[in-house]
Design an enzyme around this catalytic site. Structure first.
Site, mmCIF file in Angstrom:
data_model
loop_
_atom_site.group_PDB
_atom_site.id
_atom_site.type_symbol
_atom_site.label_atom_id
_atom_site.label_comp_id
_atom_site.label_asym_id
_atom_site.label_seq_id
_atom_site.Cartn_x
_atom_site.Cartn_y
_atom_site.Cartn_z
ATOM 1 N N HIS A 1 -2.163 -5.025 1.085
ATOM 2 C CA HIS A 1 -3.254 -5.793 1.097
ATOM 3 C C HIS A 1 -2.602 -7.039 0.645
ATOM 4 C CE1 HIS A 1 -6.762 -7.641 -0.265
ATOM 5 N NE2 HIS A 1 -6.469 -8.392 -1.109
ATOM 6 N N ARG B 1 -1.932 -14.288 3.902
ATOM 7 C CA ARG B 1 -2.277 -13.661 4.673
ATOM 8 C C ARG B 1 -1.682 -13.913 6.169
ATOM 9 N NH1 ARG B 1 -7.433 -10.551 3.495
ATOM 10 N NH2 ARG B 1 -7.874 -11.529 5.872
ATOM 11 N N TYR C 1 -12.231 -3.477 -3.815
ATOM 12 C CA TYR C 1 -12.983 -3.421 -2.627
ATOM 13 C C TYR C 1 -14.256 -3.350 -2.151
ATOM 14 C CZ TYR C 1 -9.001 -2.691 -0.129
ATOM 15 O OH TYR C 1 -7.301 -2.249 0.435
ATOM 16 N N GLU D 1 -8.867 -10.549 -7.960
ATOM 17 C CA GLU D 1 -8.186 -9.605 -7.777
ATOM 18 C C GLU D 1 -7.086 -9.844 -8.521
ATOM 19 O OE1 GLU D 1 -7.346 -9.630 -3.828
ATOM 20 O OE2 GLU D 1 -9.747 -9.696 -3.008
ATOM 21 N N ASN E 1 -2.139 0.312 6.992
ATOM 22 C CA ASN E 1 -1.732 -0.792 7.272
ATOM 23 C C ASN E 1 -0.897 -1.591 6.708
ATOM 24 O OD1 ASN E 1 -3.347 -1.233 5.637
ATOM 25 N ND2 ASN E 1 -4.950 -3.821 6.906
ATOM 26 N N PHE F 1 -16.216 3.322 6.729
ATOM 27 C CA PHE F 1 -14.594 3.529 6.117
ATOM 28 C C PHE F 1 -13.865 3.380 4.618
ATOM 29 C CE2 PHE F 1 -14.798 -1.608 6.860
ATOM 30 C CZ PHE F 1 -14.276 -1.521 5.299
ATOM 31 N N LYS G 1 1.107 -1.346 -0.221
ATOM 32 C CA LYS G 1 -0.162 -0.436 0.161
ATOM 33 C C LYS G 1 0.859 1.139 0.227
ATOM 34 C CE LYS G 1 -4.703 -2.031 2.143
ATOM 35 N NZ LYS G 1 -5.077 -2.183 3.186
HETATM 36 N N1 UDP Z 1 -9.976 -1.327 7.017
HETATM 37 C C1 UDP Z 1 -10.441 0.254 7.360
HETATM 38 N N2 UDP Z 1 -11.475 0.764 8.478
HETATM 39 C C2 UDP Z 1 -11.848 -0.735 9.178
HETATM 40 C C3 UDP Z 1 -11.654 -1.723 8.114
HETATM 41 C C4 UDP Z 1 -11.207 -2.153 7.178
HETATM 42 O O1 UDP Z 1 -9.932 1.955 7.264
HETATM 43 O O2 UDP Z 1 -13.036 -0.632 9.916
HETATM 44 C C5 UDP Z 1 -9.552 -0.843 5.426
HETATM 45 C C6 UDP Z 1 -7.631 -1.411 5.796
HETATM 46 O O3 UDP Z 1 -6.987 -0.553 4.436
HETATM 47 C C7 UDP Z 1 -8.244 -2.796 5.798
HETATM 48 C C8 UDP Z 1 -8.526 -2.609 4.504
HETATM 49 O O4 UDP Z 1 -9.560 -1.726 4.560
HETATM 50 O O5 UDP Z 1 -6.742 -3.506 5.013
HETATM 51 C C9 UDP Z 1 -9.509 -4.180 4.031
HETATM 52 O O6 UDP Z 1 -10.695 -4.531 5.354
HETATM 53 P P1 UDP Z 1 -10.587 -6.356 5.549
HETATM 54 O O7 UDP Z 1 -11.638 -6.378 6.604
HETATM 55 O O8 UDP Z 1 -11.356 -6.745 4.279
HETATM 56 O O9 UDP Z 1 -9.124 -6.592 5.670
HETATM 57 P P2 UDP Z 1 -7.676 -7.088 5.192
HETATM 58 O O10 UDP Z 1 -8.671 -7.898 4.047
HETATM 59 O O11 UDP Z 1 -6.731 -6.341 4.292
HETATM 60 O O12 UDP Z 1 -7.327 -7.965 6.726
HETATM 61 MG MG MG Z 2 -10.147 -8.209 2.761
#
Ligand code: UDP
Ligand code: MG
Length: 161
Positions: free
Chosen positions: A129, A89, A53, A139, A126, A61, A13
């Site tokens: 991805h 992951r 997404y 994806e 974070n 969010f 990211k």
């Molecule tokens: N995210 C955020 N706030 C939240 C949940 C998610 O900003 O409350 C963002 C964060 O960058 C996350 C992405 O949205 O990595 C996708 O969310 P997901 O729950 O799919 O997490 P991931 O698969 O990336 O672990």
């Molecule tokens: Mg996710």
């Protein structure tokens, strides 16, 4: 391809690109024996992010997430390996750096909580991805053309797998 060998999609990211963590992150996957099949720098657009997404577009969010993801280029990567989506992951760690184990990418390079980011009105950054199992083909097709994925024999196919 053997049954458990699969591809997965990773995006470094914008915050991690700006922090100069690209090399370290790629090394982490190379050290674990994953084969890089495709890699490029991309400036994400609204359209790409809405596809990527899709399950989050209607969430509160999302707007902040889309803004954060366009703060600079991302590095898009396709990795191949055994149970690649699940294993990548595991290396990436929990969504929140606060909960991610320090041996994971998110836990090693961050410590923020989503609660703190929300309280401060900041983007929740974070680092990386990685596709959830079952999402990787979709994806990969959003971010890569077929001719951008390269076939070659990686030593990991003989020594690590
Ligand atoms: N995210 C955020 N706030 C939240 C949940 C998610 O900003 O409350 C963002 C964060 O960058 C996350 C992405 O949205 O990595 C996708 O969310 P997901 O729950 O799919 O997490 P991931 O698969 O990336 O672990
Ligand atoms: Mg996710």
């Amino acid at each position: 391809m053997a049954e458990y060998v699969e591809q997965t999609f990773v995006a470094i990211k914008p915050d991690a690109v700006k922090r100069g963590l690209v090399g370290e992150i790629i090394s982490t996957f190379e050290d674990a024996g994953f084969k890089i099949q495709g890699m490029k720098m991309v400036q994400a657009t609204d359209q790409l992010l809405e596809q990527h997404y899709e399950e989050h577009v209607d969430k509160p969010f999302y707007e902040g997430l889309a803004e954060y993801m366009q703060q600079g280029p991302i590095v898009a990567i396709v990795l191949e390996g055994v149970h690649a989506a699940e294993n990548v992951r595991k290396i990436v760690g929990d969504t929140s750096a606060k909960d991610a184990h320090p041996s994971t990418i998110r836990g090693k390079y961050g410590h923020m909580s989503m609660e703190h980011a929300d309280e401060e009105g900041r983007h929740y950054k974070n680092i990386i991805h990685a596709s959830e199992p079952g999402e990787q083909e979709k994806e990969i097709s959003i971010w890569f053309e077929e001719d951008e994925l390269h076939e070659y024999v990686h030593t990991g196919e003989e020594e690590v797998r």
